[in-house]
Write a protein that holds these residues in place. Structure first.
Motif, PDB file in Angstrom:
ATOM      1  N   ASN A  46       0.833  -1.203   0.000  1.00 34.06           N
ATOM      2  CA  ASN A  46       0.000   0.000   0.000  1.00 34.06           C
ATOM      3  C   ASN A  46       0.870   1.258   0.000  1.00 34.06           C
ATOM      4  OD1 ASN A  46      -2.376  -1.432  -0.017  1.00 34.06           O
ATOM      5  ND2 ASN A  46      -2.604  -1.420   2.200  1.00 34.06           N
ATOM      6  N   SER A  47       1.945   1.208   0.768  1.00 36.04           N
ATOM      7  CA  SER A  47       2.851   2.359   0.807  1.00 36.04           C
ATOM      8  C   SER A  47       3.610   2.503  -0.509  1.00 36.04           C
ATOM      9  CB  SER A  47       3.844   2.197   1.970  1.00 36.04           C
ATOM     10  OG  SER A  47       3.175   2.181   3.215  1.00 36.04           O
ATOM     11  N   VAL A  48       3.991   1.368  -1.097  1.00 32.55           N
ATOM     12  CA  VAL A  48       4.710   1.415  -2.367  1.00 32.55           C
ATOM     13  C   VAL A  48       3.812   1.965  -3.469  1.00 32.55           C
ATOM     14  CG1 VAL A  48       5.866   0.030  -4.128  1.00 32.55           C
ATOM     15  CG2 VAL A  48       6.279  -0.443  -1.712  1.00 32.55           C
ATOM     16  N   ASP A  49       2.525   1.608  -3.433  1.00 33.44           N
ATOM     17  CA  ASP A  49       1.593   2.137  -4.430  1.00 33.44           C
ATOM     18  C   ASP A  49       1.523   3.652  -4.367  1.00 33.44           C
ATOM     19  OD1 ASP A  49       0.963  -0.300  -5.527  1.00 33.44           O
ATOM     20  OD2 ASP A  49      -0.755  -0.644  -4.224  1.00 33.44           O
ATOM     21  N   GLU A  50       1.605   4.193  -3.167  1.00 30.19           N
ATOM     22  CA  GLU A  50       1.640   5.646  -3.016  1.00 30.19           C
ATOM     23  C   GLU A  50       2.888   6.227  -3.681  1.00 30.19           C
ATOM     24  OE1 GLU A  50      -0.221   8.389  -1.071  1.00 30.19           O
ATOM     25  OE2 GLU A  50      -1.508   7.019  -2.191  1.00 30.19           O
ATOM     26  N   ALA A  51       4.021   5.561  -3.462  1.00 29.57           N
ATOM     27  CA  ALA A  51       5.261   6.046  -4.074  1.00 29.57           C
ATOM     28  C   ALA A  51       5.193   5.941  -5.593  1.00 29.57           C
ATOM     29  CB  ALA A  51       6.445   5.249  -3.537  1.00 29.57           C
ATOM     30  N   ALA A  53       2.616   6.271  -7.374  1.00 33.30           N
ATOM     31  CA  ALA A  53       1.748   7.343  -7.840  1.00 33.30           C
ATOM     32  C   ALA A  53       2.413   8.707  -7.718  1.00 33.30           C
ATOM     33  CB  ALA A  53       0.436   7.325  -7.062  1.00 33.30           C
ATOM     34  N   GLY A  54       3.665   8.714  -7.262  1.00 36.17           N
ATOM     35  CA  GLY A  54       4.405   9.962  -7.151  1.00 36.17           C
ATOM     36  C   GLY A  54       4.263  10.649  -5.812  1.00 36.17           C
ATOM     37  N   ASN A  55       3.806   9.924  -4.811  1.00 34.12           N
ATOM     38  CA  ASN A  55       3.608  10.507  -3.484  1.00 34.12           C
ATOM     39  C   ASN A  55       4.491   9.787  -2.478  1.00 34.12           C
ATOM     40  OD1 ASN A  55       1.245  12.161  -4.381  1.00 34.12           O
ATOM     41  ND2 ASN A  55       0.332  10.123  -4.645  1.00 34.12           N
ATOM     42  N   GLY A  56       5.521  10.453  -2.032  1.00 30.61           N
ATOM     43  CA  GLY A  56       6.402   9.875  -1.014  1.00 30.61           C
ATOM     44  C   GLY A  56       7.622   9.221  -1.617  1.00 30.61           C
ATOM     45  N   THR A  57       8.742   9.386  -0.909  1.00 28.07           N
ATOM     46  CA  THR A  57      10.004   8.834  -1.391  1.00 28.07           C
ATOM     47  C   THR A  57      10.698   7.982  -0.330  1.00 28.07           C
ATOM     48  OG1 THR A  57      11.169  10.839  -0.679  1.00 28.07           O
ATOM     49  CG2 THR A  57      10.391  10.753  -2.969  1.00 28.07           C
ATOM     50  N   VAL A 221      11.363   0.734  -8.136  1.00 25.97           N
ATOM     51  CA  VAL A 221      10.888   2.120  -8.019  1.00 25.97           C
ATOM     52  C   VAL A 221      12.104   3.018  -7.813  1.00 25.97           C
ATOM     53  CG1 VAL A 221       9.248   3.661  -6.896  1.00 25.97           C
ATOM     54  CG2 VAL A 221       8.813   1.199  -6.899  1.00 25.97           C
ATOM     55  N   PRO A 222      12.734   3.464  -8.892  1.00 32.91           N
ATOM     56  CA  PRO A 222      13.949   4.282  -8.747  1.00 32.91           C
ATOM     57  C   PRO A 222      13.670   5.533  -7.904  1.00 32.91           C
ATOM     58  CG  PRO A 222      13.616   3.617 -11.027  1.00 32.91           C
ATOM     59  CD  PRO A 222      12.379   3.238 -10.292  1.00 32.91           C
ATOM     60  N   GLY A 223      14.593   5.823  -7.004  1.00 31.80           N
ATOM     61  CA  GLY A 223      14.458   7.004  -6.159  1.00 31.80           C
ATOM     62  C   GLY A 223      13.718   6.763  -4.865  1.00 31.80           C
ATOM     63  N   LEU A 224      13.078   5.593  -4.705  1.00 24.66           N
ATOM     64  CA  LEU A 224      12.378   5.284  -3.463  1.00 24.66           C
ATOM     65  C   LEU A 224      13.354   4.665  -2.470  1.00 24.66           C
ATOM     66  CD1 LEU A 224       9.795   4.908  -1.742  1.00 24.66           C
ATOM     67  CD2 LEU A 224       9.493   2.685  -2.864  1.00 24.66           C
ATOM     68  N   GLY A 225      13.385   5.227  -1.260  1.00 21.49           N
ATOM     69  CA  GLY A 225      14.240   4.687  -0.219  1.00 21.49           C
ATOM     70  C   GLY A 225      13.461   3.786   0.720  1.00 21.49           C
ATOM     71  N   PHE A 241      18.037   0.877   1.487  1.00 19.70           N
ATOM     72  CA  PHE A 241      18.059   0.549   0.064  1.00 19.70           C
ATOM     73  C   PHE A 241      17.505   1.726  -0.730  1.00 19.70           C
ATOM     74  CE2 PHE A 241      17.294  -3.360   2.455  1.00 19.70           C
ATOM     75  CZ  PHE A 241      18.371  -4.134   2.050  1.00 19.70           C
ATOM     76  N   ARG A 242      18.262   2.133  -1.729  1.00 21.46           N
ATOM     77  CA  ARG A 242      17.816   3.167  -2.664  1.00 21.46           C
ATOM     78  C   ARG A 242      18.670   3.046  -3.925  1.00 21.46           C
ATOM     79  NH1 ARG A 242      15.201   8.190  -2.014  1.00 21.46           N
ATOM     80  NH2 ARG A 242      15.473   8.054   0.238  1.00 21.46           N
ATOM     81  N   PHE A 243      18.017   2.895  -5.075  1.00 18.58           N
ATOM     82  CA  PHE A 243      18.732   2.729  -6.345  1.00 18.58           C
ATOM     83  C   PHE A 243      18.114   3.667  -7.373  1.00 18.58           C
ATOM     84  CE2 PHE A 243      18.741  -1.404  -4.170  1.00 18.58           C
ATOM     85  CZ  PHE A 243      20.103  -1.582  -3.985  1.00 18.58           C
ATOM     86  N   GLU A 244      18.979   4.323  -8.117  1.00 25.00           N
ATOM     87  CA  GLU A 244      18.516   5.242  -9.145  1.00 25.00           C
ATOM     88  C   GLU A 244      18.476   4.603 -10.533  1.00 25.00           C
ATOM     89  OE1 GLU A 244      17.307   8.069  -8.326  1.00 25.00           O
ATOM     90  OE2 GLU A 244      18.005   8.142  -6.245  1.00 25.00           O
ATOM     91  N   GLY A 245      19.147   3.427 -10.690  1.00 21.34           N
ATOM     92  CA  GLY A 245      19.262   2.828 -12.022  1.00 21.34           C
ATOM     93  C   GLY A 245      18.066   2.003 -12.447  1.00 21.34           C
ATOM     94  N   GLY A 246      17.138   1.739 -11.546  1.00 20.51           N
ATOM     95  CA  GLY A 246      15.944   1.003 -11.914  1.00 20.51           C
ATOM     96  C   GLY A 246      16.219  -0.457 -12.245  1.00 20.51           C
ATOM     97  N   ILE A 247      15.398  -1.033 -13.147  1.00 15.14           N
ATOM     98  CA  ILE A 247      15.496  -2.463 -13.404  1.00 15.14           C
ATOM     99  C   ILE A 247      16.760  -2.831 -14.185  1.00 15.14           C
ATOM    100  CG2 ILE A 247      13.008  -2.796 -13.279  1.00 15.14           C
ATOM    101  CD1 ILE A 247      12.916  -2.891 -16.301  1.00 15.14           C
ATOM    102  N   SER A 248      17.390  -1.871 -14.861  1.00 12.71           N
ATOM    103  CA  SER A 248      18.670  -2.167 -15.507  1.00 12.71           C
ATOM    104  C   SER A 248      19.713  -2.525 -14.455  1.00 12.71           C
ATOM    105  CB  SER A 248      19.146  -0.983 -16.341  1.00 12.71           C
ATOM    106  OG  SER A 248      18.249  -0.701 -17.402  1.00 12.71           O
ATOM    107  N   GLU A 249      19.724  -1.752 -13.387  1.00 11.94           N
ATOM    108  CA  GLU A 249      20.631  -2.047 -12.282  1.00 11.94           C
ATOM    109  C   GLU A 249      20.227  -3.346 -11.587  1.00 11.94           C
ATOM    110  OE1 GLU A 249      22.517   0.451  -8.478  1.00 11.94           O
ATOM    111  OE2 GLU A 249      21.125   1.406  -9.881  1.00 11.94           O
ATOM    112  N   PHE A 250      18.926  -3.620 -11.543  1.00 11.79           N
ATOM    113  CA  PHE A 250      18.425  -4.847 -10.945  1.00 11.79           C
ATOM    114  C   PHE A 250      18.933  -6.066 -11.721  1.00 11.79           C
ATOM    115  CE2 PHE A 250      14.283  -7.063  -9.340  1.00 11.79           C
ATOM    116  CZ  PHE A 250      15.033  -7.814  -8.461  1.00 11.79           C
ATOM    117  N   ALA A 251      18.863  -6.000 -13.052  1.00 11.84           N
ATOM    118  CA  ALA A 251      19.340  -7.114 -13.870  1.00 11.84           C
ATOM    119  C   ALA A 251      20.835  -7.355 -13.662  1.00 11.84           C
ATOM    120  CB  ALA A 251      19.041  -6.836 -15.350  1.00 11.84           C
ATOM    121  N   GLU A 252      21.605  -6.279 -13.564  1.00 11.81           N
ATOM    122  CA  GLU A 252      23.038  -6.433 -13.310  1.00 11.81           C
ATOM    123  C   GLU A 252      23.277  -7.074 -11.951  1.00 11.81           C
ATOM    124  OE1 GLU A 252      25.586  -5.999 -15.230  1.00 11.81           O
ATOM    125  OE2 GLU A 252      24.440  -5.258 -16.936  1.00 11.81           O
ATOM    126  N   HIS A 253      22.454  -6.707 -10.973  1.00 10.46           N
ATOM    127  CA  HIS A 253      22.591  -7.282  -9.629  1.00 10.46           C
ATOM    128  C   HIS A 253      22.273  -8.776  -9.634  1.00 10.46           C
ATOM    129  CE1 HIS A 253      22.180  -7.770  -5.273  1.00 10.46           C
ATOM    130  NE2 HIS A 253      20.981  -8.292  -5.494  1.00 10.46           N
TER     131      HIS A 253
END
Length: 693
Positions: A46-51, A53-57, A221-225, A241-253
């Motif tokens: 529920n909290s992630v859905d808010e993030a 939608a652009g609400n909360g980081t 969710v890039p930018g979400l901590g 945990f906070r990553f700016e690279g998104g799923i590209s960084e996820f695939a590398e991980h």
């Protein structure tokens, strides 16, 4: 009595939540640690859905020492105003009403993970105590619940505890104001104690699983901590945990091997229509056709290894068992790469073999995400996506993205796509070789452990549809055919002269005959009623006998055996007669031009060829070579005329009318001599008086 604690006002609330308490497995899967973690995911999502939608980081998850768990976010906060249909505050509706929430329409959330409206209310129903605080409109609002019923816990200045005295609301629920916040500050805090009456004794929150899920969400969710704090041990443990690279960084991980290609990003979207029931103003559910948009985002890369790592998500909810989105992804990959391999078949030397899904997935690391409003999950646990239209949309996005990559003029893209095709084809060839080796060993053991004739010259291929068994006449023909065959898919079985006439013989005599028994055992599908064509070891059986009267007799005897005891082979068109040539005409060309070789298959054809050569003034070697048998032919001649698929001619043996064929076989090969004599006389065009009887 316990029932006196409940007022009539709460009957409608508890009626739904009591069903959750009686059948918790329907909603959370199980009541062990897995179900306990699922409850936590419902709140976190529920909290992630808010993030999303652009609400909360920022989202914080705290595992308290008293076995409770708290989730904090900086989203908009659960609505605190009165919901008109129920007369309850938004907070109470969310936590006490099944199938209620802000994710059913398209106004509050374009795409979210919690779509069934049972997440928060199920967690509440399965909690001994749940406290919720909402920062909104400059105030902090609070409400508490005891096993789903709203009321007030009297903590008396102590730490909150589910054992504190609880007083349910009787006349009306109160959403209390417990503090103030600065203007613009919003968020929600939920803390709950799982009900030990529901969950098994050893159920507890799994820190490693929680950290893994938090890391995964931060990638998606890039930018979400996300912060995980575990205070249950002697010393608190905190992870961020906070990553700016998104799923590209996820695939590398996730990738377990060295990269063969860069991480490619495939994005796109598609629309589809869906008929869903929508609640009208009058309270009726009306079927409404809605236009949906599916947004696809994929990160993938191939490595030098063989392990496949894929993760699929719908609105950042993991779908470990796949669904229509993963099926579309694999379908799009396989179809596109098959086309590329076919277009580059000469360079890749693939022949007629086709790549399969496992060849494409070897060494692949992929993260697949789709975002759609109100996805259809199979069950509340949301492990399988069921929305049918997503399959085609994902497949199209994959095909379009890979097409752009393969047609790119950039040097790096050309190099990587070439390496990828080489890897996929290498995987295909390794798979075929491994299977061939396995089948060769199996076939070798079968030959060693049975009475199959030692003269059988088997082929290497294990592809039944591509393999051929040549039944050849005599050892001399076997020697030539052995040199002329393609050992990959052509097997040879020599027979000695004329086999037993099975039309006259008994079954016992047939099975006791060495040649008949050898043929049946080599084909490996049994005989008579027990014949199973699926077990046949060869796709084609080709009778290759001499082009003379004896050869025709041998061919007839063999066809009688197949018709009587292996009839499905003929019915399915898998028995053939080879057509070897009768004559070889060598046309002598003048000068340095090489001589021309012409093969003819009958005396009439030979006469026609010689007549044409005479008219054209061409010379030819005389006498004309007449083949008395297959053994007289060179290996190259036999291959070109009779065995090579590119040049040979085969006559398929067909049974259009089984009863008529049976009568013909009985006439030609049966015990009754008189009808056969009449047939010969009538066919020969001679008088009965001229026959010495």
């Amino acid at each position: 009595m316990a029932s006196s604690d409940y007022s009539a006002r709460h009957l409608s609330v508890l009626e739904g939540l009591e069903a959750v308490r009686k059948r918790p497995g329907m909603y959370i899967g199980s009541t062990d640690s897995r179900g306990l973690m699922h409850c936590l995911w419902e709140v976190i999502d529920n909290s992630v859905d808010e993030a999303l939608a652009g609400n909360g980081t920022q989202i914080d998850v705290l595992l308290h020492a008293d076995a409770s768990v708290e989730v904090r976010d900086t989203g908009r906060g659960i609505p605190v105003d009165i919901e008109p249909k129920t007369g309850l505050s938004g907070v109470e509706v969310v936590f006490t009403k099944l199938h209620a929430g802000g994710k059913f329409g398209s106004g509050s959330y374009a795409a979210s993970g919690g779509l069934h409206g049972v997440g928060a209310s199920v967690v509440n129903a399965l909690s001994e105590r749940l406290d919720v605080e909402v920062d909104r409109d400059g105030k902090t609002w609070a409400m508490s619940f005891h096993r789903g019923e709203p009321g007030i816990f009297t903590d008396s200045g102590r730490e909150p505890s589910p054992d504190a005295p609880f007083t349910p609301f009787e006349k009306g629920s109160e959403l209390r104001v417990v503090g103030t916040v600065r203007k613009g500050v919003t968020g929600t805090r939920v803390r709950y104690w799982a009900d030990r009456q529901i969950f098994t004794k050893g159920a507890e929150f799994q820190t490693a699983e929680l950290s893994s899920r938090a890391r995964q969400t931060a990638f998606l969710v890039p930018g979400l901590g996300l912060t995980i704090e575990d205070a249950r041990g002697e010393s608190p443990v905190t992870e961020n945990f906070r990553f700016e690279g998104g799923i590209s960084e996820f695939a590398e991980h996730l990738a377990p091997d060295t990269a063969l290609t860069e991480t490619w990003r495939l994005t796109g979207s598609g629309t589809f229509t869906e008929t869903v029931p929508v609640l009208s103003d009058t309270g009726a559910m009306l079927p409404t056709e809605l236009q949906r948009e599916c947004v696809v985002d994929i990160a993938l890369r191939w490595g030098t290894g063989y392990e496949t790592v894929t993760r699929s998500f719908v609105n950042i909810i993991a779908t470990p068992k796949g669904g229509t989105h993963q099926a579309g992804f694999e379908q799009g990959l396989l179809k596109f790469l098959r086309q590329q391999v076919e277009q580059n078949a000469r360079r890749l030397k693939v022949g007629t073999d086709k790549i399969e899904k496992d060849d494409v997935l070897a060494g692949l690391t992929a993260v697949l995400t789709v975002r759609i409003p109100e996805p259809q999950f199979e069950g509340q646990t949301k492990e399988v996506l069921g929305t049918p239209a997503v399959r085609a949309i994902v497949a199209q996005v994959v095909a379009k993205g890979l097409s752009d990559r393969f047609s790119s003029p950039k040097r790096d893209d050309k190099s990587q796509t070439s390496l990828l095709l080489d890897k996929v084809v290498a995987e295909m060839k390794s798979r075929i070789s491994a299977r061939a080796h396995k089948e060769t060993q199996r076939r070798k053991n079968a030959l060693e452990n049975s009475s199959l004739p030692a003269k059988l010259v088997d082929c290497r291929s294990t592809d039944v549809g591509n393999s051929e068994l040549f039944i050849v006449e005599g050892d001399s023909a076997l020697g030539t055919a052995r040199q002329a065959r393609d050992s990959e898919y052509q097997a040879l079985l020599p027979i000695r002269g004329k086999i037993l006439n099975v039309q006259k013989a008994s079954v016992a005599d047939m099975l006791g005959n060495a040649e008949c028994g050898s043929i049946i055992q080599v084909i490996g599908a049994g005989s008579g009623r027990s014949f199973e064509i699926e077990a046949a070891r060869y796709g084609k059986v080709i009778i290759m006998s001499d082009a003379d009267v004896d050869g025709a007799h041998i061919r007839t005897l063999l066809l009688t055996l197949f018709f009587r005891y292996m009839r499905p082979m003929i019915e399915q068109g898998r028995v053939f007669a080879a057509v070897p040539p009768l004559h070889r005409v060598i046309v002598m060309n003048p000068g340095t031009k090489p001589n021309e070789t012409i093969y003819t298959y009958s005396e009439q054809e030979l006469s026609g060829v010689l007549s044409q050569l005479d008219k054209a003034g061409k010379r030819y070697q005389d006498p004309i070579q007449r083949y008395k048998g297959l053994g007289e032919m060179d290996a190259d001649q036999l291959a070109n005329t009779t065995m090579d698929r590119k040049h040979r001619t085969l006559r398929r043996v067909q049974v259009a009318d089984a009863e008529n064929a049976a009568r013909v076989f009985e006439l030609l090969m049966g015990n009754d001599v008189a009808p056969r004599k009449d047939f010969i006389i009538n066919g020969a065009g001679i008088s009965r008086d001229r026959i010495d009887v």
